[in-house]
Design a protein around this motif. Structure first.
Motif, mmCIF file in Angstrom:
data_model
loop_
_atom_site.group_PDB
_atom_site.id
_atom_site.type_symbol
_atom_site.label_atom_id
_atom_site.label_comp_id
_atom_site.label_asym_id
_atom_site.label_seq_id
_atom_site.Cartn_x
_atom_site.Cartn_y
_atom_site.Cartn_z
ATOM 1 N N ARG A 1 0.811 -1.155 0.144
ATOM 2 C CA ARG A 1 -0.077 -0.071 0.095
ATOM 3 C C ARG A 1 0.906 1.165 -0.026
ATOM 4 O O ARG A 1 0.635 2.194 -0.591
ATOM 5 N N CYS A 2 1.999 1.133 0.845
ATOM 6 C CA CYS A 2 2.724 2.282 0.974
ATOM 7 C C CYS A 2 3.428 2.525 -0.530
ATOM 8 O O CYS A 2 3.559 3.732 -1.040
ATOM 9 N N ASP A 3 3.987 1.502 -1.320
ATOM 10 C CA ASP A 3 4.423 1.556 -2.603
ATOM 11 C C ASP A 3 3.632 2.358 -3.428
ATOM 12 O O ASP A 3 4.188 3.238 -4.506
ATOM 13 N N ALA A 4 2.268 1.672 -3.478
ATOM 14 C CA ALA A 4 1.474 2.251 -4.317
ATOM 15 C C ALA A 4 1.250 3.719 -4.193
ATOM 16 O O ALA A 4 0.858 4.765 -4.911
ATOM 17 N N ALA A 5 1.053 4.088 -2.777
ATOM 18 C CA ALA A 5 0.970 5.517 -2.529
ATOM 19 C C ALA A 5 2.236 6.326 -2.885
ATOM 20 O O ALA A 5 1.993 7.698 -3.663
ATOM 21 N N LEU A 6 2.939 6.076 -2.731
ATOM 22 C CA LEU A 6 4.447 6.887 -3.087
ATOM 23 C C LEU A 6 4.332 6.751 -4.749
ATOM 24 O O LEU A 6 4.779 7.938 -5.181
ATOM 25 N N SER A 7 4.151 5.575 -5.327
ATOM 26 C CA SER A 7 4.122 5.584 -6.776
ATOM 27 C C SER A 7 3.130 6.859 -7.298
ATOM 28 O O SER A 7 3.388 7.347 -8.164
ATOM 29 N N SER A 8 2.090 6.777 -6.801
ATOM 30 C CA SER A 8 0.857 7.721 -7.054
ATOM 31 C C SER A 8 1.425 9.048 -6.892
ATOM 32 O O SER A 8 0.897 10.157 -7.794
ATOM 33 N N HIS A 9 1.794 9.379 -5.752
ATOM 34 C CA HIS A 9 2.312 10.774 -5.490
ATOM 35 C C HIS A 9 3.525 11.429 -6.331
ATOM 36 O O HIS A 9 3.586 12.230 -6.813
ATOM 37 N N LEU A 10 4.514 10.276 -6.837
ATOM 38 C CA LEU A 10 5.348 10.515 -7.617
ATOM 39 C C LEU A 10 4.882 10.902 -9.040
ATOM 40 O O LEU A 10 5.372 11.837 -9.684
ATOM 41 N N VAL A 11 3.927 10.131 -9.498
ATOM 42 C CA VAL A 11 3.406 10.287 -10.733
ATOM 43 C C VAL A 11 2.796 11.907 -10.879
ATOM 44 O O VAL A 11 2.710 12.689 -11.750
ATOM 45 N N SER A 12 1.887 12.234 -9.773
ATOM 46 C CA SER A 12 1.405 13.663 -9.609
ATOM 47 C C SER A 12 2.440 14.406 -9.493
ATOM 48 O O SER A 12 2.341 15.723 -10.211
ATOM 49 N N ALA A 13 3.527 14.280 -8.842
ATOM 50 C CA ALA A 13 4.589 15.159 -8.723
ATOM 51 C C ALA A 13 5.157 15.415 -10.096
ATOM 52 O O ALA A 13 5.576 16.728 -10.635
ATOM 53 N N VAL A 14 5.448 14.310 -10.955
ATOM 54 C CA VAL A 14 6.254 14.631 -12.215
ATOM 55 C C VAL A 14 5.239 15.423 -13.141
ATOM 56 O O VAL A 14 5.656 16.189 -14.108
ATOM 57 N N ALA A 15 3.789 14.900 -13.105
ATOM 58 C CA ALA A 15 2.971 15.925 -14.039
ATOM 59 C C ALA A 15 2.740 17.137 -13.594
ATOM 60 O O ALA A 15 2.988 18.195 -14.456
ATOM 61 N N ILE A 16 2.848 17.606 -12.333
ATOM 62 C CA ILE A 16 3.043 18.825 -11.905
ATOM 63 C C ILE A 16 4.401 19.570 -12.557
ATOM 64 O O ILE A 16 4.214 20.756 -13.050
ATOM 65 N N TYR A 17 5.469 18.875 -12.161
ATOM 66 C CA TYR A 17 6.659 19.497 -12.522
ATOM 67 C C TYR A 17 6.850 19.631 -13.930
ATOM 68 O O TYR A 17 7.160 20.713 -14.592
#
Length: 83
Positions: free
Chosen positions: A57-73
């Motif tokens: 669950r932690c891995d999935a949450a971190l992956s989701s946040h990373l994808v969001s951060a990359v999209a924003i960046y």
């Protein structure tokens, strides 16, 4: 974390120290207290299952946040570019 072999009594003392430590979360404190009341094999098996699910669950949450951060960046970088 030390992997030296200790007696059940020694480990129970270590666990009690974690339970009474003010920095220990109430969730972990409850889990440890409950674990001490149960069969050690059952507790360890359940803890391994819990670890597996929570780690995934932690891995999935971190992956989701990373994808969001990359999209924003990416959006911010391209914001000033001419169309």
């Amino acid at each position: 974390m030390s992997i030296e072999k200790k007696s059940l009594a020694e480990l129970d003392v270590e666990i009690q120290a974690v339970i009474v430590d003010p920095s220990t979360s109430s969730w972990l404190r409850t889990a440890l207290q409950t674990g001490l009341e149960r069969d050690p094999v059952d507790s360890a098996n359940d803890a391994e299952t819990l670890n597996e699910y929570l780690a995934r669950r932690c891995d999935a949450a971190l992956s989701s946040h990373l994808v969001s951060a990359v999209a924003i960046y990416t959006a911010l970088i391209h914001e000033g570019e001419p169309s």
